[in-house]
Design a protein around this motif. Structure first.
Motif, PDB file in Angstrom:
ATOM      1  N   SER B  13       0.810  -1.108   0.078  1.00 32.99           N
ATOM      2  CA  SER B  13       0.090   0.009  -0.077  1.00 32.99           C
ATOM      3  C   SER B  13       0.790   1.137   0.100  1.00 32.99           C
ATOM      4  CB  SER B  13      -0.779   0.023   1.443  1.00 32.99           C
ATOM      5  OG  SER B  13      -1.792  -1.075   1.402  1.00 32.99           O
ATOM      6  N   LYS B  14       2.017   1.237   0.719  1.00 27.97           N
ATOM      7  CA  LYS B  14       2.989   2.368   0.855  1.00 27.97           C
ATOM      8  C   LYS B  14       3.379   2.610  -0.536  1.00 27.97           C
ATOM      9  CE  LYS B  14       4.032   2.412   5.666  1.00 27.97           C
ATOM     10  NZ  LYS B  14       5.308   2.054   6.695  1.00 27.97           N
ATOM     11  N   GLY B  16       1.755   2.138  -3.217  1.00 27.32           N
ATOM     12  CA  GLY B  16       0.974   2.843  -4.012  1.00 27.32           C
ATOM     13  C   GLY B  16      -0.260   2.112  -4.577  1.00 27.32           C
ATOM     14  N   THR B  18      -3.766   0.456  -4.604  1.00 26.23           N
ATOM     15  CA  THR B  18      -4.926   0.573  -4.133  1.00 26.23           C
ATOM     16  C   THR B  18      -5.667  -0.791  -3.785  1.00 26.23           C
ATOM     17  OG1 THR B  18      -5.858   0.727  -6.340  1.00 26.23           O
ATOM     18  CG2 THR B  18      -5.487   2.710  -5.120  1.00 26.23           C
ATOM     19  N   ALA B  53     -12.245   8.113   6.759  1.00 29.22           N
ATOM     20  CA  ALA B  53     -11.217   7.488   7.516  1.00 29.22           C
ATOM     21  C   ALA B  53     -10.424   6.678   6.633  1.00 29.22           C
ATOM     22  CB  ALA B  53     -11.745   6.663   8.657  1.00 29.22           C
ATOM     23  N   VAL B  54     -11.028   5.974   5.624  1.00 28.89           N
ATOM     24  CA  VAL B  54     -10.373   4.969   4.788  1.00 28.89           C
ATOM     25  C   VAL B  54      -9.392   5.825   3.872  1.00 28.89           C
ATOM     26  CG1 VAL B  54     -10.540   3.485   2.787  1.00 28.89           C
ATOM     27  CG2 VAL B  54     -11.670   2.918   4.752  1.00 28.89           C
ATOM     28  N   CYS B  55      -9.968   6.757   3.329  1.00 32.87           N
ATOM     29  CA  CYS B  55      -9.391   7.879   2.488  1.00 32.87           C
ATOM     30  C   CYS B  55      -8.099   8.306   3.256  1.00 32.87           C
ATOM     31  CB  CYS B  55     -10.265   8.837   1.735  1.00 32.87           C
ATOM     32  SG  CYS B  55     -11.180   8.041   0.536  1.00 32.87           S
ATOM     33  N   ALA B  56      -8.107   8.937   4.318  1.00 27.97           N
ATOM     34  CA  ALA B  56      -7.426   9.584   5.070  1.00 27.97           C
ATOM     35  C   ALA B  56      -6.159   8.518   5.418  1.00 27.97           C
ATOM     36  CB  ALA B  56      -7.907  10.151   6.439  1.00 27.97           C
ATOM     37  N   PHE B  58      -5.502   5.973   3.563  1.00 30.81           N
ATOM     38  CA  PHE B  58      -4.820   5.636   2.353  1.00 30.81           C
ATOM     39  C   PHE B  58      -3.840   6.715   2.033  1.00 30.81           C
ATOM     40  CE2 PHE B  58      -4.289   5.082  -2.375  1.00 30.81           C
ATOM     41  CZ  PHE B  58      -3.766   4.140  -2.044  1.00 30.81           C
ATOM     42  N   SER B  59      -4.383   7.770   2.080  1.00 24.68           N
ATOM     43  CA  SER B  59      -3.539   9.086   1.585  1.00 24.68           C
ATOM     44  C   SER B  59      -2.134   9.470   2.351  1.00 24.68           C
ATOM     45  CB  SER B  59      -4.336  10.277   1.461  1.00 24.68           C
ATOM     46  OG  SER B  59      -4.688  10.748   2.553  1.00 24.68           O
ATOM     47  N   SER B  60      -2.346   8.664   3.705  1.00 30.77           N
ATOM     48  CA  SER B  60      -1.392   9.221   4.649  1.00 30.77           C
ATOM     49  C   SER B  60      -0.473   7.788   5.241  1.00 30.77           C
ATOM     50  CB  SER B  60      -1.739   9.762   5.782  1.00 30.77           C
ATOM     51  OG  SER B  60      -2.577   9.118   6.323  1.00 30.77           O
ATOM     52  N   ILE B  61      -0.654   6.900   4.328  1.00 28.07           N
ATOM     53  CA  ILE B  61      -0.416   5.496   4.480  1.00 28.07           C
ATOM     54  C   ILE B  61       1.515   5.563   4.819  1.00 28.07           C
ATOM     55  CG2 ILE B  61      -0.105   4.645   2.223  1.00 28.07           C
ATOM     56  CD1 ILE B  61      -0.921   2.196   4.955  1.00 28.07           C
ATOM     57  N   ARG B  62       2.073   6.457   4.209  1.00 23.74           N
ATOM     58  CA  ARG B  62       3.268   6.324   4.211  1.00 23.74           C
ATOM     59  C   ARG B  62       3.960   6.917   5.566  1.00 23.74           C
ATOM     60  NH1 ARG B  62       6.020   8.809   0.290  1.00 23.74           N
ATOM     61  NH2 ARG B  62       4.413   9.237  -0.957  1.00 23.74           N
ATOM     62  N   THR B  63       3.173   7.591   6.164  1.00 20.45           N
ATOM     63  CA  THR B  63       3.487   8.268   7.686  1.00 20.45           C
ATOM     64  C   THR B  63       3.228   7.190   8.776  1.00 20.45           C
ATOM     65  OG1 THR B  63       1.331   8.941   8.189  1.00 20.45           O
ATOM     66  CG2 THR B  63       2.443  10.540   7.207  1.00 20.45           C
TER      67      THR B  63
END
Lengths: 707, 179
Positions: B13-14, B16, B18, B53-56, B58-63
């Motif tokens: 996921s990190k 990219g 989906t 929550a899911v979108c947030a 995913f978009s910040s998964i690398r943190t």
């Protein structure tokens, strides 16, 4: 029990009434929405999700400019608040603050990060934290008086001639802190304090080895409204050093209801207060932390030349939660992780107050801070030096604004790492920072990076001017794990590499010994590899042996043998409930052999579970390996048996020399369980008691419960 | 699914993927929805909360620093997302409207007892509801809940005990009223 019944009841109702997932939240719909969502290191604002009919919802992602926040503060002329020396750091945090205030998504993702940071921290600390705050009904005493007992020490290490157990360290002469220490005469045990006290973890029991008398009990003096929790300690000559975390707490007294139960109060319960009982006082008290307590790491140095009267000589406070420490030639290096909790702040001034880590309340000087700022940076690694032998703790300080995860330390260099995903097209990398250590100056020497991620401190080793590091990477093109070994020079430039050691296998443990590396990988065949590093530019596999199960920790014994502690299992899969100790004969690097195994079903040990190498004991004079074994027994009733195995390496075989049962009739409060020895006596140490056994016969000599 | 598999999906996921994130989501989707549903007492709000929550996430998964901490990280984000939705509800309606509203939405449901659990939950304070749901829906231990909410685990246990006690009392009173 009642609590559990209620919870179970609610759970059963919940299970019978679980809602089905609405179509809009099906995996397919969600994936469709994610296609429009970008992963970004930058700030994202997401318009709230709405279900439109039963079709996929509409998603709009707005990317904020990186420095949008930055501009806001400039516009508002907050610039005047910023001091020249710290300009970069201060403007970064002000910009983060403004983003936080204006962007809810960042807001709650940041909050979530705080939670995760704690989780990660817990793993670093071997779960010590939970154990210490879990005393349910216990309470802090406001302004508790000074300890009435004191610790001690008698003979200094130098004057002791006995063989005695020492903390199992990674690098010779680089001491590591632990919850038990043994100086050859006394055994020091850091435990939870008395049962009725909230703050466990702040008492050191000093037990004389010869007769198991508790000669002294040191309670750490607590300042009013302050939480302190001892994490680990050192004993060095006539000094006892306790390192722990401290935070301010607030204490509120509440009226007590007639029934003896705290009055239920909606105003109180919305805050993080909990009721507790003050020992010796018929009064309930509420204690609590602010939502994200600002932890500091506190180092306390006690003079124990008079064992009956330990005396606090000096103390030092540094920002952040304790991560790890090392002691090299009487100088203590303490590493803490400091996260700036922007979410807690209410003004720019407050941000400026907390955005630079402090030592004893003073900001670390700007020239001793290195930064690697991206727009989400909020965590520092703080390293300080203290000359604990002299009691003068005013050594060097250093901070790095950027993440740190694993820490390895050689005799003069500390390496810390973090995983970097900053470029999507690139492979996941581990970034390594090399920090030069001395009493008066701590500074960054080099920075480098390698492909993949690492397991723990044993994944790294410095030898002959080279840093060797074992990593596992994930290849997203082939969907396979790749295990690798890299050699870096003193500037952390890559000079040698050995990639994809085993097909689709993940590294479970690594140990370096001189110009050899031992690597255990796991997935299909679970081999142990011997890797030849005699030419740093050309690491190569000398040989390997396959075996079921895998080791999570490897310990070299002399040049010819290697002991692996880990999980047993079959050819197909590892059995995570079976403890297995394997003796490898590595005298011929081309043909390593498994010579014997020691396996206990349904048992576990800290070494296998938490990578805690300090739970293993090595008795070099007698070639003994001591391993604490926790075994669960489901006979008539559930029991946990805490026993200790002394394994002997003899004539090329590994066999059980003696086994000792420490306790089996009750479940201990928590997990501390270690062993140590002085000459012919083996001591098993738990949270509440210490036992002495005869090494040869296994006979129990004495058991003492702590005062 | 083993923890190794989950870590792999997180790593993918990190990078990219989906689909990998979708797989991860599927593991927790039911728990996430139920958590939000019982937290907010409203299926539409719950869907918003989960979607956000899911979108947030995913978009910040690398943190996400520690891959193995994915689950608690995800639920912490969901918790914040639910808090935000609740704020909207409170901003838009008065408290009495909420009660009215939940009665209306509970009409979707044939199970009377469901309504009871949901309504009983809504009578708890927000923090109590968080603790109960994290314990009941997500089966977190008090230590883990403490980490997610930044409160000591001992506090979690005493609060959980009081909250479940209260919940059982409310439900038994409701039950007797019906009889």
């Amino acid at each position: 029990m009642k609590n559990k019944d209620n919870t179970d009841f609610i759970k059963s109702i919940y299970e019978s009434q679980k809602q089905d997932l609405p179509e809009s939240l099906s995996k397919e719909n969600i994936i469709a929405q994610l296609e429009n969502t970008e992963i970004k290191p930058k700030t994202a604002r997401i318009i709230p999700f709405r279900k439109i009919a039963s079709v996929a919802a509409v998603f709009i992602v707005v990317i904020c400019a990186v420095f949008a926040g930055g501009r806001i503060w400039e516009d508002r002329q907050i610039k005047s608040l910023i001091s020249e020396d710290y300009a970069e750091i201060e403007s970064h945090f002000l910009s983060l603050y403004n983003r936080y205030k204006t962007d809810e998504i960042v807001n709650y993702v940041d909050d979530a990060m705080e939670g995760v940071w704690n989780v990660a921290g817990d793993i670093i600390y071997g779960n010590a934290f939970d154990k210490n705050v879990s005393a349910d009904t216990a309470v802090p005493e406001a302004g508790e008086p000074e300890s009435d007992m004191a610790p001690t020490q008698a003979a200094t290490q130098n004057s002791v001639t006995s063989n005695h157990g020492q903390t199992n360290v990674q690098v010779e002469n680089v001491d590591e802190a632990d919850v038990i220490k043994n100086d050859g005469k006394y055994i020091y045990v850091l435990t939870g304090s008395k049962k009725d006290n909230l703050y466990s973890g702040d008492v050191v029991h000093i037990i004389r080895g010869s007769d198991l008398e508790e000669v002294s009990t040191l309670s750490v003096e607590r300042k009013e409204n302050t939480f302190f929790q001892g994490k680990e300690m050192y004993v060095d000559g006539d000094k006892l050093i306790i390192i722990g975390v401290t935070a301010e707490i607030e204490i509120r007294k509440e009226n007590e209801a007639e029934t003896g139960v705290v009055v239920y109060n909606d105003a109180i319960q919305s805050e993080v207060w909990a009721p507790g009982y003050v020992p010796g006082e018929d009064e309930y008290i509420h204690y609590g932390f602010s939502r994200a307590p600002e932890y500091e790491t506190l180092t306390l140095v006690y003079d124990i030349s008079d064992i009956s009267k330990p005396e606090l000589v000096s103390e030092k406070k540094q920002s952040g939660e304790y991560n790890t420490s090392r002691m090299i030639n009487g100088v203590l290096y303490t590493v803490s992780n400091y996260s700036v909790y922007i979410g807690k702040t209410e003004s720019e001034k407050e941000v400026l107050d907390i955005c630079v880590p402090k030592v004893n309340g003073e900001r670390i000087s700007a020239e001793d801070i290195d930064t690697k700022i991206d727009e989400n940076s909020r965590s520092y690694t703080v390293i300080t030096a203290s000359d604990t032998a002299s009691g003068d703790l005013s050594g060097a300080s250093y901070a790095y604004l950027g993440n740190s995860e694993k820490v390895y330390c050689s005799a003069d260099t500390l390496y810390f790492t973090y995983s970097d995903y900053s470029d999507l097209k690139q492979r996941q990398t581990t970034v390594i920072n090399a920090i030069g250590l001395s009493k008066d100056k701590i500074s960054k020497k080099a920075e480098g990076s390698v492909y993949g991620h690492i397991n723990n401190q044993f994944s790294m080793d410095e030898y002959d001017g080279y840093l060797r590091i074992g990593t596992t990477g994930y290849n997203s093109a082939t969907f396979k794990d790749e295990s690798n070994l890299y050699v870096l020079d003193d500037e952390l430039k890559l000079v040698g590499e050995l990639e994809d050691i085993a097909d689709n296998e993940e590294i479970k443990s690594v140990r370096f010994a001189g110009n050899k590396a031992y690597v255990v990988t796991f997935e299909q065949t679970d081999p142990l590899f011997v890797i030849d590093l005699s030419k740093p530019t050309e690491p190569k596999i000398s040989g390997y042996v396959k075996l079921p199960g895998y080791s999570t920790y490897l310990h070299p014994v002399g040049a010819d043998y290697l002991v692996g502690v880990g999980f047993g299992g079959s050819e197909e899969s590892a059995d995570l409930s079976a403890l297995k100790v394997t003796l490898f004969d590595v005298s011929n690097p081309e043909k390593p052999k498994v010579v014997s195994n020691f396996e206990v079903c349904e048992a576990s040990t800290e070494i296998t579970q938490c990578d805690n190498h300090k739970a293993l004991l090595y008795y070099p004079e007698k070639n003994l390996i001591g391993i604490p074994v926790k075994k669960r027994i489901f006979a008539d009733t559930f029991r946990e048996v805490y026993s200790y195995a002394m394994l002997e390496i003899k004539d090329g075989e590994l066999e059980l020399k003696t086994g000792f049962v420490h306790q089996q009739d009750k479940t201990p409060v928590n997990g501390l369980f270690r062993g140590t020895y002085i000459d012919e006596t083996v001591y098993t140490v738990s949270d509440n008691s210490i036992c002495a056994f005869n090494l040869e016969s296994g006979e129990l000599i004495k058991k003492t419960e702590y005062k | 699914m083993s923890s190794t598999d989950i870590r792999k999906l997180v790593r993918l996921s990190k990078q990219g993927s989906t689909n990998a994130f979708g797989e991860l989501y599927e593991i927790y989707s039911k728990d996430m929805y139920n958590f939000a549903y019982y937290y907010l007492g409203d299926t539409h709000r719950a869907q918003d909360a989960v979607g956000d929550a899911v979108c947030a996430a995913f978009s910040s998964i690398r943190t996400l620093k520690k891959d193995s901490a994915f689950r608690s990280w995800l639920f912490t984000i969901l918790l914040r997302s639910c808090q935000k939705q609740l704020k909207y509800i409170i901003e838009q309606r008065s408290i009495s409207d909420i009660e009215e509203h939940t009665e209306i939405s509970s009409g979707d449901n044939d199970f009377r007892i469901t309504v009871e659990l949901k309504e009983a939950l809504l009578q708890l304070s927000e923090e109590e509801r968080q603790i109960v749901l994290l314990s009941v829906v997500c089966s977190y231990k008090s230590g883990e809940i403490g980490e997610m909410l930044s409160i000591p685990s001992g506090t979690v246990r005493s609060k959980l005990s009081r909250a479940t006690d209260k919940l059982c009392r409310i439900m038994s009173e409701e039950g007797s009223k019906v009889k």
